[in-house]
Design an enzyme around this catalytic site. Structure first.
Site, mmCIF file in Angstrom:
data_model
loop_
_atom_site.group_PDB
_atom_site.id
_atom_site.type_symbol
_atom_site.label_atom_id
_atom_site.label_comp_id
_atom_site.label_asym_id
_atom_site.label_seq_id
_atom_site.Cartn_x
_atom_site.Cartn_y
_atom_site.Cartn_z
ATOM 1 C CG HIS A 162 28.385 38.541 38.738
ATOM 2 N ND1 HIS A 162 29.310 39.099 37.874
ATOM 3 C CD2 HIS A 162 29.060 37.571 39.413
ATOM 4 C CE1 HIS A 162 30.480 38.494 38.018
ATOM 5 N NE2 HIS A 162 30.355 37.564 38.952
ATOM 6 C CG ASP A 199 34.947 38.424 42.413
ATOM 7 O OD1 ASP A 199 34.533 38.038 43.509
ATOM 8 O OD2 ASP A 199 34.896 37.717 41.378
ATOM 9 C CG HIS A 201 34.102 35.787 38.321
ATOM 10 N ND1 HIS A 201 34.062 35.191 39.564
ATOM 11 C CD2 HIS A 201 34.376 34.800 37.432
ATOM 12 C CE1 HIS A 201 34.287 33.888 39.443
ATOM 13 N NE2 HIS A 201 34.493 33.633 38.156
ATOM 14 C CG ASP A 282 36.605 35.034 43.181
ATOM 15 O OD1 ASP A 282 37.119 36.168 43.256
ATOM 16 O OD2 ASP A 282 35.444 34.844 42.766
#
Length: 349
Positions: A162, A199, A201, A282
């Site tokens: 990120h 991931d 995200h 995740d």
């Protein structure tokens, strides 16, 4: 067929000999100190708690993976490497000097934490860990390019995908994978580098950094809508950025079809010279931070598919970098499946 008939069936001699050969080969290599061709790169700096507030990004994440590997035969087959600190030159290939200076200036000197955004906190030890996390990826690139390892897993935190060129976000301060990619370009003159981000995200920071760099293929799956609420509005000029949003509840069947139908053909066409994995776990069904339903076996299966592409086009070179995964038990099992596939692909020196 009754049991006695089954027991009388002859075992193929060739298969039996191969099994014994593998067993004695492993024992021999261990006895003379030979190491596996998969590197485990980490640092004590990455095992420190960074915040004084409750937070899902904790050092127990790495400890859980290592503990489960210790309980299996896999730990003995890893080369264990202490990550060096990344250099300022290596960081400046990815992040702006103003941003890096601002991070340094905001590190609290007397303990406590500095709030960067709603879920990102900078502690006294955070930046040191982030510099060693990025250094781990740089060192992994050196190892696979110089044939000191076939592949590597960077057991590092804080995560990085990120982090954009000029700001921190989503637990991330330095984009570890991007630093490794730019090191591969600058030092080894590679022109076709694939980054695969699985991931839960979207890796918005990695997309930000490579949005206009066609040397880098970015393939990303993620739950949508979910933080950071990006990935469906790509506007960069790089034609090799491919985002594949998944919806809450999607599991093995949807994910595996996506990989077969989209990821593998695109990777084969691109012919990457090295593959980076932004390895977030995740998306596991037991991780409460998202709502996808992957299981342990999915991560091993994906890794084996990527290994096939790497063996064909990239001399087996894979650098995997830990991103998310916040249920320590699910994280450790999924990471074990992933690392086990890397180890089996690497073999022994």
């Amino acid at each position: 067929m009754i049991a006695s008939d089954f027991l009388r069936r002859p075992v193929p001699v060739g298969k039996m000999l191969r099994t014994y050969l593998r067993f004695f080969k492993r024992r021999f290599f261990r006895s003379i100190g030979y190491k596996g061709r998969t590197a485990w790169i980490s640092s004590p700096h990455c095992r420190v708690a960074f915040t004084t507030v409750p937070h899902p990004e904790q050092p127990e994440r790495i400890a859980a993976i290592e503990q489960l590997l210790h309980q299996s035969h896999l730990w003995a087959r890893l080369q264990k490497i202490d990550a060096p600190e990344v250099s300022d030159v290596q960081l400046a290939r990815v992040h702006s000097l103003r941003y890096l200076a601002d991070l340094e200036n905001r590190v609290p000197q007397q303990g406590g934490t500095v709030k960067i955004d709603e879920d990102t906190y900078l502690g006294r030890d955070t930046l040191a860990a982030a510099r060693h996390a990025a250094g781990a990826v740089v060192h992994a690139v050196d190892m696979v390019m110089r044939k000191h390892a076939k592949n590597a897993f960077c057991a590092v935190r804080p995560p990085g995908h990120h982090a954009a060129a000029d700001h921190a976000s989503g637990f991330c301060f330095i984009n570890n994978t991007a630093v490794g990619v730019m090191h591969a370009i600058a030092e080894y003159r590679l022109q076709r580098i694939a980054v695969i981000d699985f991931d839960v995200h979207h890796g918005d920071g990695t997309e930000n950094i490579f949005a206009n760099d066609p040397r880098v293929m970015l393939i990303s799956s993620f739950e949508s809508p979910l933080y950071p609420f990006t990935g469906t509005d790509y506007r960069g000029s790089n034609p090799n950025v491919f985002n594949f949003p998944l919806k809450a509840g999607d599991g093995s069947a949807v994910f595996r079809h996506l990989v077969r139908a989209q990821w593998l053909p695109k990777l084969a066409s691109f012919r990457p010279q090295i593959i980076f994995l932004s390895a977030g776990f995740d998306a596991h069904s037991e991780d409460d931070i998202g709502h996808l339903c992957l299981n342990d076996a999915d991560f091993g299966w994906l890794t084996r598919k990527i290994v096939l592409i790497a063996d064909r086009h990239a001399q087996g070179r894979i650098v995997s970098v830990l991103e998310g995964g916040y249920n320590p038990e699910a994280l450790s099992r999924a990471a074990k499946a992933h690392i086990g596939a890397l180890i089996r692909a690497g073999g022994w020196f």
